[in-house]
Motif scaffolding. Structure first.
Motif, mmCIF file in Angstrom:
data_model
loop_
_atom_site.group_PDB
_atom_site.id
_atom_site.type_symbol
_atom_site.label_atom_id
_atom_site.label_comp_id
_atom_site.label_asym_id
_atom_site.label_seq_id
_atom_site.Cartn_x
_atom_site.Cartn_y
_atom_site.Cartn_z
ATOM 1 N N ALA A 70 26.142 52.429 4.433
ATOM 2 C CA ALA A 70 26.642 52.131 5.658
ATOM 3 C C ALA A 70 26.275 53.023 6.784
ATOM 4 O O ALA A 70 26.178 52.668 7.803
ATOM 5 N N VAL A 71 26.148 54.269 6.466
ATOM 6 C CA VAL A 71 25.824 55.258 7.564
ATOM 7 C C VAL A 71 24.593 54.779 8.277
ATOM 8 O O VAL A 71 24.411 54.842 9.332
ATOM 9 N N ARG A 99 27.842 61.018 22.953
ATOM 10 C CA ARG A 99 29.266 61.543 22.244
ATOM 11 C C ARG A 99 29.399 60.773 21.130
ATOM 12 O O ARG A 99 29.914 61.241 20.025
ATOM 13 N N ASN A 100 29.218 59.508 20.992
ATOM 14 C CA ASN A 100 29.331 58.632 19.713
ATOM 15 C C ASN A 100 28.544 59.046 18.573
ATOM 16 O O ASN A 100 28.998 59.237 17.240
ATOM 17 N N VAL A 106 29.145 64.333 12.759
ATOM 18 C CA VAL A 106 30.185 65.188 11.885
ATOM 19 C C VAL A 106 30.548 64.242 11.071
ATOM 20 O O VAL A 106 30.921 65.102 9.980
ATOM 21 N N VAL A 107 30.976 63.279 11.282
ATOM 22 C CA VAL A 107 31.792 62.233 10.210
ATOM 23 C C VAL A 107 31.126 61.905 9.067
ATOM 24 O O VAL A 107 31.490 61.943 7.983
ATOM 25 N N LEU A 108 29.936 61.201 9.434
ATOM 26 C CA LEU A 108 29.038 60.449 8.534
ATOM 27 C C LEU A 108 27.880 61.347 7.648
ATOM 28 O O LEU A 108 27.836 60.893 6.671
ATOM 29 N N ASN A 112 26.024 61.841 3.204
ATOM 30 C CA ASN A 112 24.560 61.958 2.573
ATOM 31 C C ASN A 112 24.392 63.069 1.801
ATOM 32 O O ASN A 112 23.809 63.024 0.612
ATOM 33 N N VAL A 113 24.941 64.153 2.400
ATOM 34 C CA VAL A 113 24.815 65.337 1.468
ATOM 35 C C VAL A 113 25.621 65.148 0.192
ATOM 36 O O VAL A 113 25.140 65.828 -0.940
ATOM 37 N N LEU A 114 26.974 64.805 0.193
ATOM 38 C CA LEU A 114 27.651 64.793 -0.957
ATOM 39 C C LEU A 114 27.123 63.766 -1.824
ATOM 40 O O LEU A 114 27.263 63.956 -3.255
ATOM 41 N N TYR A 115 26.376 62.776 -1.421
ATOM 42 C CA TYR A 115 25.602 61.929 -2.420
ATOM 43 C C TYR A 115 24.701 62.484 -3.067
ATOM 44 O O TYR A 115 24.696 62.294 -4.284
#
Length: 632
Positions: A70-71, A99-100, A106-108, A112-115
């Motif tokens: 999704a990211v 800005r988006n 920061v949020v998404l 990927n790192v955790l995956y």
């Protein structure tokens, strides 16, 4: 064996085919190769994921995978608006998109790192579980010995160490990577295909055609790569084994001045490795022609197709950029076989080698048959961990076998009834209809010419040799002393305690004090070993960890083995040329210790000096003949 026909299901391999020989594989069609590989993969992977903790880890990984996909879609839209704002020189919109982007980063991005972290973590735990399971099966019922017992057996597996270490690592790591990459490819294919189709339907049609051509090309060019990777694993393992053999037998080779022959054998195996690697390099080169073409075309094809619409003012630059990114994703997903063919070929080789190995273990274990789970699922209990197998024992063999019954409460240390010992192929009888009773305190000498069957008889008593017929009943409180004792990489203390270990909680009852160990070492005349290892401090020498097999002479190793016997004090002791490297005085000293202890022992040997330490002589003459006389 008849050749399977196209469309037939790859059969469940019987024991006669359990080694998955090259001859057997050559009879299979390509489709049957694929089906057999998938079947092997299912049998190898499903036991681990039947565990609740493994399923939880895998579910978490799949959740992170979906979020990671999704990211990528979200960032494709952010990138589209970013380039559109730049091309339209819209400063306010540009900084709004920046800005988006920062918020999304920061949020998404951590997802990927955790995956990736969760994927590596699950692969490691799977490898640990599978390695422990294979080691358990390998050690159960002396399977490790059975697999190596007959050097003439052409079906035995090569390099079990590599299969347990390297092939398990490759299997577990690549399995997760391949499955997750495939799943992500399917998800991305759907998501980015929708994006492409909404931009221009012709893009979607062109990419399908392009990917199809590439996949067919890979299937034609890379069909030899799987076979070459199977050969690579074996040839590299053979080369390493040759080098290990030189290291382990350095002194013998030096005495014979055998360096030229050893070097030539190693170079021959190196040539095989190099030739195989050259074949792989050539095949990869041919694949690289295709994959490189893919890379360059991916950059230009979508832009060429959308250029008329862009120059006509129908679409913006951001849409062009999004289409190029989506085109690359879809092409990569559809061409998954192109990018992963090399790794997939190596993975297929690992599956085949593991499947071979586990079926060989299954065949060698007398408590299992062809219906037993390949990874011994019945040996596992989630609450209690590994337990002994509970499967039904294999039915009677067509060939008779020696029946061994060890018991701690046996009436006599050893009783042999109507024992016949044959060669493994049952073509020659070494001992025929032997009956012998060994009472407490009896001392039996087994002698005879070399090759008559003395050591085979000892292996039958140990349960290592089953070719033949008859019955052996003996105490389970027994120690066997081979001609060359085994010295593990451990402290001198644990050399004496072997097979127990002072560091294991379960072996605490067998641990002796330093004073007891020193007293034993004095008795067998090896106290100097501890003094040298500890630089004059005997207690420190007991904890010295060295390569004792190379540090000690064979005579010292044999005296060390007698020290083990004095510590364990079994009811029955069997010695196979166990004093062959000792001088006559040391040999007498060892046997005097045994006679003072009044243990029952059976010796195998040629030296005439052994006769005075025994009261019964069993002479094995060969061709089934023997004689038993009492020594006066």
């Amino acid at each position: 064996m008849s050749n399977p026909k196209e469309g037939d299901e790859a059969p469940y391999l019987s024991y006669s085919e359990s080694h998955l020989s090259d001859e057997y594989h050559q009879t299979l069609t390509k489709w049957q190769h694929v089906r057999l590989a998938f079947k092997a993969f299912r049998l190898l992977s499903s036991p681990y994921f039947a565990r609740s903790d493994a399923r939880r880890l895998f579910l978490l990984l799949v959740t992170l995978m979906l979020m990671s996909s999704a990211v990528r879609v979200i960032f494709s839209y952010i990138s589209r608006d970013y380039w559109s704002a730049l091309s339209g020189r819209d400063e306010e919109q540009f900084y709004h998109i920046v800005r988006n982007f920062c918020v999304a980063l920061v949020v998404l991005a951590p997802l990927n790192v955790l995956y990736r972290y969760q994927r590596e973590r699950l692969a490691l735990q799977w490898r640990e579980w599978m390695t422990e399971r294979m080691l358990k099966l390998y050690a159960t019922n002396r399977v490790y010995y059975t697999l190596e017992a007959d050097p003439k057996d052409q079906s035995k597996v090569d390099n079990p160490d590599q299969r347990i270490c390297e092939d398990v690592r490759s299997f577990t790591h690549f399995s997760l990577t391949f499955f997750l990459t495939l799943a992500i490819s399917i998800i991305d294919l759907v998501a980015f295909s929708v994006i492409l189709y909404t931009i221009q339907p012709m893009l979607f049609v062109s990419i399908i055609s392009f990917a199809t051509v590439g996949s067919v090309g890979v299937a034609v060019i890379g069909q030899q790569l799987m076979r070459l990777n199977v050969e690579r694993l074996q040839k590299e393992a053979d080369l390493r084994f040759s080098l290990v053999r030189v290291r382990e037998n350095a002194e013998s080779i030096a005495f014979y001045s055998g360096e030229p022959m050893e070097q030539q054998q190693i170079l021959n195996r190196l040539d095989q490795v190099v030739d195989n690697k050259n074949d792989i390099i050539v095949t990869k080169r041919n694949l690289d022609f295709l994959t490189t073409l893919y890379n360059y075309v991916t950059w230009t094809l979508p832009l060429l197709l959308l250029a008329p619409a862009y120059f006509g003012g129908v679409i913006e630059l951001g849409v062009m950029q999004q289409a190029a990114v989506a085109f690359g994703h879809v092409l990569e997903d559809l061409s998954f076989i192109v990018w992963e063919f090399d790794s997939l070929a190596e993975f297929s080789a690992s599956i085949r080698r593991l499947y071979q190995f586990l079926q060989a273990i299954q065949k060698a274990d007398p408590d299992r048959d062809e219906h037993s789970p390949l990874l011994g699922d019945d040996m596992y209990n989630e609450k209690d961990g590994l337990i002994l197998p509970t499967v039904a024992k294999r039915g009677p063999s067509v060939l008779s076998t020696i029946q061994l019954t060890p018991s701690l409460h046996a009436v006599m240390p050893l009783t042999i009834r109507n024992l016949s010992v044959s060669t493994p192929d049952y073509t020659r009888t070494l001992v025929k209809n032997l009956s012998l009773s060994v009472n407490d305190g009896d001392h039996v000498l087994i002698c005879g010419p070399s090759g008559a069957g003395k050591s085979s008889l000892v292996r039958s008593i140990a349960g290592l040799w089953t070719a033949g017929s008859g019955f052996i009943e003996r105490t389970s409180d027994v120690c066997f002393l081979p001609q060359k004792p085994y010295c593990p990489v451990a402290s001198l203390r644990n050399q004496l305690l072997y097979p127990h270990n002072s560091e294991n909680q379960s072996d605490k009852a067998f641990v002796q004090s330093d004073e007891q160990l020193i007293a034993i070492m004095k008795q067998v005349n090896i106290l100097g070993i501890a003094e040298q290892a500890g630089n004059g401090n005997v207690e420190a020498g007991l904890d010295a960890v060295l390569d004792w097999s190379n540090r000690l002479s064979l005579g010292e190793q044999q005296r060390l083995a007698f020290g083990r016997v004095l510590l364990h004090r079994p009811r029955l002791l069997i010695l196979d040329e166990s004093t062959s490297a000792m001088d006559v005085q040391s040999e007498r000293q060892m046997y005097d210790l045994l006679r003072e202890w009044k243990v029952s022992y059976i010796s195998v040997g040629h030296r005439p000096t052994l006769i005075e330490f025994h009261d019964i002589r069993l002479e094995i003459r060969g061709m089934g003949e023997f004689s038993i006389v009492r020594i006066e």
